[in-house]
Scaffold this motif. Sequence first.
Motif, PDB file in Angstrom:
ATOM      1  N   ALA A 194      -3.104  -9.972   3.875  1.00  9.52           N
ATOM      2  CA  ALA A 194      -2.584  -9.731   2.523  1.00  9.52           C
ATOM      3  C   ALA A 194      -1.067  -9.833   2.558  1.00  9.52           C
ATOM      4  CB  ALA A 194      -2.998  -8.353   2.023  1.00  9.52           C
ATOM      5  N   ASN A 195      -0.492 -10.172   1.435  1.00 10.39           N
ATOM      6  CA  ASN A 195       0.955 -10.264   1.325  1.00 10.39           C
ATOM      7  C   ASN A 195       1.354  -9.713  -0.035  1.00 10.39           C
ATOM      8  OD1 ASN A 195       3.593 -10.779   1.862  1.00 10.39           O
ATOM      9  ND2 ASN A 195       3.473 -13.003   1.633  1.00 10.39           N
ATOM     10  N   THR A 196       2.086  -8.618  -0.019  1.00  6.79           N
ATOM     11  CA  THR A 196       2.476  -7.989  -1.272  1.00  6.79           C
ATOM     12  C   THR A 196       3.953  -7.647  -1.250  1.00  6.79           C
ATOM     13  OG1 THR A 196       2.110  -6.086  -2.720  1.00  6.79           O
ATOM     14  CG2 THR A 196       1.770  -5.729  -0.369  1.00  6.79           C
ATOM     15  N   GLU A 197       4.602  -7.781  -2.378  1.00  5.52           N
ATOM     16  CA  GLU A 197       5.993  -7.370  -2.518  1.00  5.52           C
ATOM     17  C   GLU A 197       6.090  -5.909  -2.921  1.00  5.52           C
ATOM     18  OE1 GLU A 197       8.578  -9.253  -1.739  1.00  5.52           O
ATOM     19  OE2 GLU A 197       7.198 -10.860  -1.163  1.00  5.52           O
ATOM     20  N   ASP A 198       4.974  -5.338  -3.350  1.00  9.39           N
ATOM     21  CA  ASP A 198       4.922  -3.941  -3.774  1.00  9.39           C
ATOM     22  C   ASP A 198       4.403  -3.100  -2.615  1.00  9.39           C
ATOM     23  OD1 ASP A 198       4.675  -1.493  -4.950  1.00  9.39           O
ATOM     24  OD2 ASP A 198       3.244  -2.114  -6.492  1.00  9.39           O
ATOM     25  N   ALA A 199       5.297  -2.426  -1.904  1.00 10.47           N
ATOM     26  CA  ALA A 199       4.914  -1.670  -0.714  1.00 10.47           C
ATOM     27  C   ALA A 199       3.908  -0.569  -1.026  1.00 10.47           C
ATOM     28  CB  ALA A 199       6.156  -1.061  -0.071  1.00 10.47           C
ATOM     29  N   ALA A 200       3.907  -0.075  -2.249  1.00 10.00           N
ATOM     30  CA  ALA A 200       2.983   0.995  -2.622  1.00 10.00           C
ATOM     31  C   ALA A 200       1.532   0.537  -2.606  1.00 10.00           C
ATOM     32  CB  ALA A 200       3.342   1.541  -4.002  1.00 10.00           C
ATOM     33  N   GLN A 201       1.316  -0.781  -2.543  1.00  7.24           N
ATOM     34  CA  GLN A 201      -0.055  -1.305  -2.506  1.00  7.24           C
ATOM     35  C   GLN A 201      -0.670  -1.268  -1.101  1.00  7.24           C
ATOM     36  OE1 GLN A 201      -0.331  -5.197  -4.228  1.00  7.24           O
ATOM     37  NE2 GLN A 201       0.506  -4.577  -6.201  1.00  7.24           N
ATOM     38  N   TRP A 202       0.161  -1.068  -0.068  1.00  3.51           N
ATOM     39  CA  TRP A 202      -0.365  -1.137   1.291  1.00  3.51           C
ATOM     40  C   TRP A 202      -1.485  -0.135   1.578  1.00  3.51           C
ATOM     41  CZ3 TRP A 202      -0.472  -5.270   3.722  1.00  3.51           C
ATOM     42  CH2 TRP A 202       0.605  -6.150   3.795  1.00  3.51           C
ATOM     43  N   PRO A 203      -1.390   1.117   1.140  1.00  6.46           N
ATOM     44  CA  PRO A 203      -2.500   2.033   1.414  1.00  6.46           C
ATOM     45  C   PRO A 203      -3.837   1.540   0.876  1.00  6.46           C
ATOM     46  CG  PRO A 203      -0.560   3.281   0.828  1.00  6.46           C
ATOM     47  CD  PRO A 203      -0.234   1.841   0.570  1.00  6.46           C
ATOM     48  N   ALA A 204      -3.846   1.031  -0.370  1.00  3.67           N
ATOM     49  CA  ALA A 204      -5.096   0.537  -0.950  1.00  3.67           C
ATOM     50  C   ALA A 204      -5.608  -0.687  -0.192  1.00  3.67           C
ATOM     51  CB  ALA A 204      -4.891   0.197  -2.421  1.00  3.67           C
ATOM     52  N   ILE A 205      -4.703  -1.577   0.202  1.00  4.72           N
ATOM     53  CA  ILE A 205      -5.096  -2.781   0.944  1.00  4.72           C
ATOM     54  C   ILE A 205      -5.689  -2.394   2.298  1.00  4.72           C
ATOM     55  CG2 ILE A 205      -4.199  -4.846   2.096  1.00  4.72           C
ATOM     56  CD1 ILE A 205      -2.106  -5.002  -0.201  1.00  4.72           C
ATOM     57  N   LEU A 206      -5.039  -1.447   2.982  1.00  9.06           N
ATOM     58  CA  LEU A 206      -5.506  -1.040   4.306  1.00  9.06           C
ATOM     59  C   LEU A 206      -6.798  -0.226   4.218  1.00  9.06           C
ATOM     60  CD1 LEU A 206      -1.991  -0.268   5.734  1.00  9.06           C
ATOM     61  CD2 LEU A 206      -3.578  -1.957   6.677  1.00  9.06           C
ATOM     62  N   ARG A 207      -6.938   0.579   3.172  1.00  8.45           N
ATOM     63  CA  ARG A 207      -8.205   1.301   2.984  1.00  8.45           C
ATOM     64  C   ARG A 207      -9.343   0.317   2.754  1.00  8.45           C
ATOM     65  NH1 ARG A 207      -5.143   5.410  -0.024  1.00  8.45           N
ATOM     66  NH2 ARG A 207      -5.555   4.224  -1.918  1.00  8.45           N
ATOM     67  N   ALA A 208      -9.072  -0.736   1.992  1.00  8.20           N
ATOM     68  CA  ALA A 208     -10.103  -1.744   1.750  1.00  8.20           C
ATOM     69  C   ALA A 208     -10.514  -2.452   3.035  1.00  8.20           C
ATOM     70  CB  ALA A 208      -9.600  -2.765   0.722  1.00  8.20           C
ATOM     71  N   ALA A 209      -9.595  -2.516   4.004  1.00 12.48           N
ATOM     72  CA  ALA A 209      -9.903  -3.126   5.301  1.00 12.48           C
ATOM     73  C   ALA A 209     -10.688  -2.184   6.207  1.00 12.48           C
ATOM     74  CB  ALA A 209      -8.614  -3.554   5.994  1.00 12.48           C
ATOM     75  N   GLY A 210     -10.786  -0.906   5.812  1.00 18.02           N
ATOM     76  CA  GLY A 210     -11.578   0.050   6.575  1.00 18.02           C
ATOM     77  C   GLY A 210     -10.787   1.175   7.211  1.00 18.02           C
ATOM     78  N   LEU A 211      -9.468   1.198   7.013  1.00 18.97           N
ATOM     79  CA  LEU A 211      -8.616   2.196   7.650  1.00 18.97           C
ATOM     80  C   LEU A 211      -8.464   3.421   6.752  1.00 18.97           C
ATOM     81  CD1 LEU A 211      -6.811   2.520  10.221  1.00 18.97           C
ATOM     82  CD2 LEU A 211      -4.917   1.649   8.827  1.00 18.97           C
ATOM     83  N   SER A 212      -8.667   4.603   7.312  1.00 17.39           N
ATOM     84  CA  SER A 212      -8.580   5.822   6.507  1.00 17.39           C
ATOM     85  C   SER A 212      -7.193   6.435   6.519  1.00 17.39           C
ATOM     86  CB  SER A 212      -9.588   6.863   6.999  1.00 17.39           C
ATOM     87  OG  SER A 212      -9.262   7.304   8.304  1.00 17.39           O
ATOM     88  N   GLY A 213      -6.375   6.092   7.518  1.00 18.43           N
ATOM     89  CA  GLY A 213      -5.038   6.661   7.606  1.00 18.43           C
ATOM     90  C   GLY A 213      -4.104   5.738   8.346  1.00 18.43           C
TER      91      GLY A 213
END
Length: 315
Positions: free
Chosen positions: A199-218
């Motif tokens: 994924a590539n986003t300019e909005d850093a606040a989106q990283w938690p949602a992107i990483l959770r979607a990949a399976g990471l809880s923290g």
Amino acid sequence: MTDRVVSIFGGAHVDRRARIAGTTAPGASNPGTWFEEAGGGGFNAARNLARLGLEARMISPRGGDTAGETVTLAAEHAGVIDRPFIFLDRKTPSYTAILENDGNLVIALADMDLYRLFSPRRLQQRVMRETLSESDLIVTDANLPAETIAALIRKAASESKITAGIAISPAKVARFSACLANIGFLFMNEAEARALTEANTEDAAQWPAILRAAGLSGGVITRGGKPAIAFKGDRIVTVSPPALDRLGDVTGAGDALAAGFLSALLDGQPLETCLRTGVAAAVITVGSPLAVSEKMSREAIAEVIGLVPSAEILS
């Protein structure tokens, strides 16, 4: 001091760093200085954790050479309990980096074939089973083979241990892909987050949602001089690093952040305090010419954390 035990698996090798004296001239000879010390993502974190008062145990393959002796002495100096697998006929891995005058990385080369010999079967040895059983926290970096990382994280999670990973590089972070669901916290920068998720986003606040979607809880995402982000489940916090007049060397800063964060986590601190503690540990490190600052301590963090802005809660 604490009686908490942290076992760290992964890189413990020799770091060689050259720092360019002036403006970087690509494709040309650059005047500068050369420096060599023990390093490795896991080993840097282990030494910081030991300096922060935890019982830190380092488990890593090592060669039977002078570079391996350098690592052994560095572990002793930092108070790390050293438990290497030594291959007498092999050379200890190394990492060679070229840094700009301001401390930022130009290019690096990792010679780390020996880590491939740390297979999942080694985790079945009695000493490894005992190490896992006695540990409160298991940390691994991405220098080990993907199948070994997955076996280690899953075994630790099955024993209800706190687990954490250090991404190391965009090329290696994918080694965590098979066990993301079992990792308590994965420490990475934005380039590593992009490599892990595609994924590539300019909005850093989106990283938690992107990483959770990949399976990471923290996880914790660092962004250089920009605010770092930490999330656990639905909780998200950010902390801005304080402005510094000059960087000593950014090498080891991310490993120090992970160590500071995890030490606060083991102390039972909330997510925002963990991240501020991690940022304070990184500040101490970038003020030092070494990958692990000799000044690292709980007292130093208590002093420096006053320079770190309050966390912003995004969730």
